[in-house]
Design a protein around this motif. Structure first.
Motif, PDB file in Angstrom:
ATOM      1  N   SER A   9      -5.155  -2.953  -2.057  1.00 43.31           N
ATOM      2  CA  SER A   9      -3.745  -2.982  -2.430  1.00 43.31           C
ATOM      3  C   SER A   9      -3.314  -1.677  -3.074  1.00 43.31           C
ATOM      4  CB  SER A   9      -3.469  -4.129  -3.403  1.00 43.31           C
ATOM      5  OG  SER A   9      -3.726  -5.357  -2.789  1.00 43.31           O
ATOM      6  N   ILE A  10      -4.101  -1.185  -4.003  1.00 49.80           N
ATOM      7  CA  ILE A  10      -3.770   0.066  -4.680  1.00 49.80           C
ATOM      8  C   ILE A  10      -3.919   1.239  -3.720  1.00 49.80           C
ATOM      9  CG2 ILE A  10      -4.478   1.631  -6.525  1.00 49.80           C
ATOM     10  CD1 ILE A  10      -5.320  -0.910  -8.080  1.00 49.80           C
ATOM     11  N   GLY A  11      -4.989   1.235  -2.954  1.00 52.65           N
ATOM     12  CA  GLY A  11      -5.262   2.342  -2.047  1.00 52.65           C
ATOM     13  C   GLY A  11      -4.281   2.459  -0.900  1.00 52.65           C
ATOM     14  N   LEU A  12      -3.606   1.377  -0.559  1.00 49.13           N
ATOM     15  CA  LEU A  12      -2.651   1.433   0.539  1.00 49.13           C
ATOM     16  C   LEU A  12      -1.202   1.497   0.067  1.00 49.13           C
ATOM     17  CD1 LEU A  12      -4.287  -1.144   2.969  1.00 49.13           C
ATOM     18  CD2 LEU A  12      -4.279   1.328   3.162  1.00 49.13           C
ATOM     19  N   SER A  13      -0.888   0.868  -1.041  1.00 52.99           N
ATOM     20  CA  SER A  13       0.512   0.826  -1.455  1.00 52.99           C
ATOM     21  C   SER A  13       0.985   2.144  -2.056  1.00 52.99           C
ATOM     22  CB  SER A  13       0.747  -0.314  -2.441  1.00 52.99           C
ATOM     23  OG  SER A  13      -0.006  -0.120  -3.611  1.00 52.99           O
ATOM     24  N   ILE A  14       0.165   2.805  -2.847  1.00 49.26           N
ATOM     25  CA  ILE A  14       0.590   4.063  -3.468  1.00 49.26           C
ATOM     26  C   ILE A  14       0.819   5.152  -2.411  1.00 49.26           C
ATOM     27  CG2 ILE A  14      -0.114   5.923  -5.026  1.00 49.26           C
ATOM     28  CD1 ILE A  14      -1.322   3.765  -6.819  1.00 49.26           C
ATOM     29  N   PRO A  15      -0.084   5.371  -1.457  1.00 50.04           N
ATOM     30  CA  PRO A  15       0.222   6.370  -0.425  1.00 50.04           C
ATOM     31  C   PRO A  15       1.425   5.984   0.443  1.00 50.04           C
ATOM     32  CG  PRO A  15      -2.114   5.930  -0.458  1.00 50.04           C
ATOM     33  CD  PRO A  15      -1.471   4.925  -1.355  1.00 50.04           C
ATOM     34  N   ALA A  16       1.596   4.697   0.719  1.00 41.07           N
ATOM     35  CA  ALA A  16       2.742   4.278   1.521  1.00 41.07           C
ATOM     36  C   ALA A  16       4.052   4.573   0.801  1.00 41.07           C
ATOM     37  CB  ALA A  16       2.637   2.791   1.838  1.00 41.07           C
ATOM     38  N   ILE A  17       4.112   4.285  -0.480  1.00 41.12           N
ATOM     39  CA  ILE A  17       5.327   4.567  -1.249  1.00 41.12           C
ATOM     40  C   ILE A  17       5.532   6.071  -1.378  1.00 41.12           C
ATOM     41  CG2 ILE A  17       6.352   4.369  -3.548  1.00 41.12           C
ATOM     42  CD1 ILE A  17       5.174   1.559  -3.663  1.00 41.12           C
ATOM     43  N   ALA A  18       4.458   6.833  -1.522  1.00 45.41           N
ATOM     44  CA  ALA A  18       4.583   8.297  -1.599  1.00 45.41           C
ATOM     45  C   ALA A  18       5.137   8.870  -0.295  1.00 45.41           C
ATOM     46  CB  ALA A  18       3.230   8.916  -1.917  1.00 45.41           C
ATOM     47  N   ILE A  20       6.976   7.244   1.947  1.00 47.37           N
ATOM     48  CA  ILE A  20       8.373   6.813   2.070  1.00 47.37           C
ATOM     49  C   ILE A  20       9.274   7.638   1.162  1.00 47.37           C
ATOM     50  CG2 ILE A  20       9.949   4.893   1.596  1.00 47.37           C
ATOM     51  CD1 ILE A  20       7.691   3.035   2.579  1.00 47.37           C
ATOM     52  N   SER A  21       8.819   7.966  -0.041  1.00 49.05           N
ATOM     53  CA  SER A  21       9.647   8.765  -0.951  1.00 49.05           C
ATOM     54  C   SER A  21       9.842  10.184  -0.422  1.00 49.05           C
ATOM     55  CB  SER A  21       9.048   8.790  -2.346  1.00 49.05           C
ATOM     56  OG  SER A  21       7.868   9.545  -2.369  1.00 49.05           O
ATOM     57  N   VAL A  22       8.838  10.736   0.252  1.00 50.26           N
ATOM     58  CA  VAL A  22       8.975  12.077   0.830  1.00 50.26           C
ATOM     59  C   VAL A  22       9.930  12.043   2.019  1.00 50.26           C
ATOM     60  CG1 VAL A  22       7.738  13.881   2.098  1.00 50.26           C
ATOM     61  CG2 VAL A  22       6.754  12.926   0.029  1.00 50.26           C
TER      62      VAL A  22
END
Length: 78
Positions: A9-18, A20-22
């Motif tokens: 969950s942590i390993g996939l959600s943080i890069p996905a949000i990063a 999307i923010s870019v």
């Protein structure tokens, strides 16, 4: 099983949000203060040194535990 689920969950959600923010040009912040950011950077540096050599010793583990204790202390006593 719970550890693997939390890690995924942590390993996939943080890069996905990063990503999307870019793409959407929205600024992303971690929500931690400068002390915690310095301790996070220091921890990542120690982990990188540990993984680059391929061997871990008790000193590197003790340094990481010490960083964690400093983080707890600075969180409780600002």
């Amino acid at each position: 099983m719970a550890f693997g689920s939390a890690l995924a969950s942590i390993g996939l959600s943080i890069p996905a949000i990063a990503i999307i923010s870019v793409i959407s040009d929205i600024r992303m912040t971690l929500g931690i203060d400068i002390k915690s950011t310095v301790l996070l950077g220091l921890s990542l540096f120690i982990i990188t040194v540990s993984l680059a050599t391929g061997k871990t010793n008790i000193m590197q583990g003790a340094v990481l535990v010490g960083i964690f204790l400093i983080y707890l202390f600075t969180s409780i006593v600002p």
